[in-house]
Design a protein around this motif. Structure first.
Motif, PDB file in Angstrom:
ATOM      1  N   LEU A 152       1.041  -1.285  -0.087  1.00 26.14           N
ATOM      2  CA  LEU A 152       0.078  -0.086  -0.158  1.00 26.14           C
ATOM      3  C   LEU A 152       0.913   1.116   0.036  1.00 26.14           C
ATOM      4  N   VAL A 153       1.945   1.105   0.759  1.00 26.39           N
ATOM      5  CA  VAL A 153       2.802   2.250   0.761  1.00 26.39           C
ATOM      6  C   VAL A 153       3.464   2.640  -0.655  1.00 26.39           C
ATOM      7  N   ARG A 199      -4.625  -4.249 -10.779  1.00 21.32           N
ATOM      8  CA  ARG A 199      -3.313  -5.212 -10.461  1.00 21.32           C
ATOM      9  C   ARG A 199      -3.154  -4.886  -9.069  1.00 21.32           C
ATOM     10  N   GLU A 200      -2.950  -3.575  -8.745  1.00 24.47           N
ATOM     11  CA  GLU A 200      -2.930  -3.438  -7.037  1.00 24.47           C
ATOM     12  C   GLU A 200      -3.788  -4.082  -6.094  1.00 24.47           C
ATOM     13  N   LEU A 201      -4.940  -4.109  -6.532  1.00 26.35           N
ATOM     14  CA  LEU A 201      -6.152  -4.623  -5.774  1.00 26.35           C
ATOM     15  C   LEU A 201      -5.780  -6.064  -5.455  1.00 26.35           C
ATOM     16  N   PHE A 202      -5.416  -6.757  -6.888  1.00 27.09           N
ATOM     17  CA  PHE A 202      -5.043  -8.179  -6.927  1.00 27.09           C
ATOM     18  C   PHE A 202      -3.933  -8.561  -5.754  1.00 27.09           C
ATOM     19  N   THR A 203      -3.062  -7.436  -5.747  1.00 28.23           N
ATOM     20  CA  THR A 203      -1.809  -7.872  -4.793  1.00 28.23           C
ATOM     21  C   THR A 203      -2.211  -7.731  -3.409  1.00 28.23           C
ATOM     22  N   VAL A 204      -3.049  -6.819  -2.946  1.00 24.21           N
ATOM     23  CA  VAL A 204      -3.313  -6.563  -1.568  1.00 24.21           C
ATOM     24  C   VAL A 204      -4.336  -7.290  -0.971  1.00 24.21           C
ATOM     25  N   LEU A 205      -5.414  -7.393  -1.846  1.00 21.33           N
ATOM     26  CA  LEU A 205      -6.810  -8.068  -1.366  1.00 21.33           C
ATOM     27  C   LEU A 205      -6.579  -9.337  -0.816  1.00 21.33           C
ATOM     28  N   PRO A 206      -5.734 -10.203  -1.251  1.00 23.67           N
ATOM     29  CA  PRO A 206      -5.752 -11.699  -0.726  1.00 23.67           C
ATOM     30  C   PRO A 206      -5.164 -11.609   0.651  1.00 23.67           C
ATOM     31  N   LEU A 207      -4.250 -10.660   0.918  1.00 26.72           N
ATOM     32  CA  LEU A 207      -3.339 -10.674   2.190  1.00 26.72           C
ATOM     33  C   LEU A 207      -4.317 -10.423   3.219  1.00 26.72           C
TER      34      LEU A 207
END
Length: 483
Positions: free
Chosen positions: A344-345, A449-457
């Motif tokens: 996110l940063v 793409r950014e949501l794909f990286t953050v939402l699973p975590l």
């Protein structure tokens, strides 16, 4: 052969990228992602088939390697290591997707990144100490280049400092491994054999073994005062590498203590547990105070990692089932949550080229989706109930309170919870909810793409907070036989 496939599939992908022309950027990214995704799928299959009711290691692969010196190719997994494997493959996949934004020397980046994933998986699966040491050292090489080539303005200094700290710590481990080899009547590096012999080793010998392993693992955790490489490495590393540093590399040190240091030196491990408790308190309070003093958001999160790994040390120092379960839960939770925070940063930095929280304001109005994700990640990190961060911290405190010598340390450590809330809430107020600045009026919100990286975590952090039995039931059964 499933463990070998899991371990070396990323390396095979890295070797495959060697033959692809460097100008085929889209193909390179696609292949790297497919390899990382396949590795992640295999790790979840492995998790589904590891039985918590079956004692010992499963899916064991053991073959002679260097017979003359009792060295074997020996891999195995249990309910402890399988969670570290899951953490590694999930974070590697999302970090690799985040790396799609890298435009310079793309081919080399993904080759080093996939090679690093193989080395990290090998650390968590190796049961021959010689093989473990090789994987442990191999993590240094790709990380050195990933920081030194794609990092920030002080990337060379950060890469060299990281390399020297971890390499020097590894020398102590190597001495301890050699000493155990010659102390063993069978002259072997087989961990399962050495662990059965360790109780008969002289107390003084066990002490030196424990100290050698402790130094190596403490550098990785990182434990005070061996932590100074971490904030610099995080600040200078590109976002995908920061995710791996915080999410996986720090866990290697704590995993080494639980898996190897305690079983191979049981007497000094118990005798010096209170020393680990003192270091844990220093990590928590010092790391939190340093985080509170930061204006750079990424540096703040880096120091928060020092504090949160202090909770892991406190749980380990408790030397009981609750403490160990809390330590592992905190390791998994911290990996997921801090990985999301660094991602996110990176989203904000990509848009503004700044991480100074005093330069922002009103981001909450401009980027509502981003703000929602950041709020959830921050609340999870500060220990909000029903999220994974709360569960890990609570169990570490509970385990510490059960030990009379650690009770006062645990009470002091509770201040870390208040300090964590302070620095995260201050950051949220300054960046998201203070008066808006006109220069950020046109900030775009998070893309797919950014949501794909953050939402699973974030989803995994929520799942483990709502349904902790998924993690705790197998861990409790695994640790019950050790106390």
């Amino acid at each position: 052969m499933i463990l070998s496939l899991l371990t070396f599939l990323p390396l095979a992908g890295a070797l495959g990228l060697l033959v692809i022309p460097r100008d085929k950027v889209k193909l390179i990214r696609t292949i790297a992602f497919l390899v990382a995704a396949a590795t992640c799928v295999i790790s979840f299959w492995l998790w589904a088939h590891v039985s918590s009711a079956q004692p010992g290691f499963q899916f064991v692969e053991k073959h002679d390697w260097v017979t003359r010196f009792g060295i074997h190719y020996f891999l195995g997994v249990d309910t402890l290591s399988v969670w570290m494997v899951i953490l590694t493959t999930v974070l590697s996949m999302v970090a690799l997707v985040n790396a799609f934004g890298i435009e310079t020397r793309v081919k080399e980046f993904f080759i080093f990144f996939l090679a690093l994933e193989t080395a990290m998986l090998g650390v968590f699966l190796a049961l021959d100490l010689f093989l473990f040491y090789i994987f442990w050292e191999l993590t240094l090489i790709p990380l050195y280049f990933l920081i030194g080539i794609w990092g920030g303005p002080r990337k060379e200094y950060a890469a060299i400092k990281f390399f020297l700290f971890t390499f020097c710590g590894s020398v102590f481990m190597l001495v301890a491994l050699i000493a155990m080899y010659f102390q063993s009547p069978t002259h072997t590096f087989d961990f399962t054999v050495l662990a059965t012999q360790a109780a008969q080793w002289p107390r003084s010998f066990q002490l030196w073994i424990f100290l050698g392993l402790l130094v190596a693992f403490a550098v990785k955790i990182p434990a005070f005062p061996l932590h100074t490489w971490l904030p610099l490495a995080h600040v200078e590393a590109p976002t995908p590498v920061s995710v791996i540093l915080a999410g996986v590399l720090l866990k290697m040190g704590a995993y080494g203590l639980i898996r190897f240091a305690f079983p191979l030196a049981p007497v000094p491990a118990h005798d010096l547990a209170h020393v680990l408790g003192v270091v844990a308190v220093i990590n928590i309070i010092y790391g939190s105070l340093c985080a509170l003093a930061q204006k750079d958001i990424k540096r703040m999160i880096a120091y928060s990692s020092v504090a949160h790994m202090g909770y892991v040390l406190l749980g380990i120092a408790a030397m009981n089932v609750i403490g160990f379960c809390g330590a592992v839960t905190q390791m998994v939770a911290h990996g997921l949550i801090t990985g999301a925070l660094f991602l996110l940063v990176g989203v904000l930095y990509d848009r503004t080229h700044s991480r100074d929280m005093d330069l922002f304001g009103g981001v909450g109005e401009r980027m509502p989706v981003y703000t929602g994700c950041m709020l959830m990640a921050c609340f999870a990190s500060l220990g909000l109930p029903l999220l994974a961060g709360f569960l890990g911290e609570f169990l570490c405190f509970l385990g510490g309170f059960q030990v009379a010598s650690l009770r006062w340390m645990t009470m002091v450590s509770l201040l870390g919870v208040l300090l964590t809330a302070a620095y995260f809430l201050i950051m949220l107020r300054r960046v998201f909810f203070s008066p808006a600045r006109k220069q950020w009026d046109l900030l775009p919100d998070m893309n797919g793409r950014e949501l794909f990286t953050v939402l699973p975590l974030l989803a995994l952090a929520l799942l483990l907070g709502l349904y902790p039995a998924l993690l705790l039931n197998p861990l409790t059964q695994a640790f019950n036989g050790q106390f």
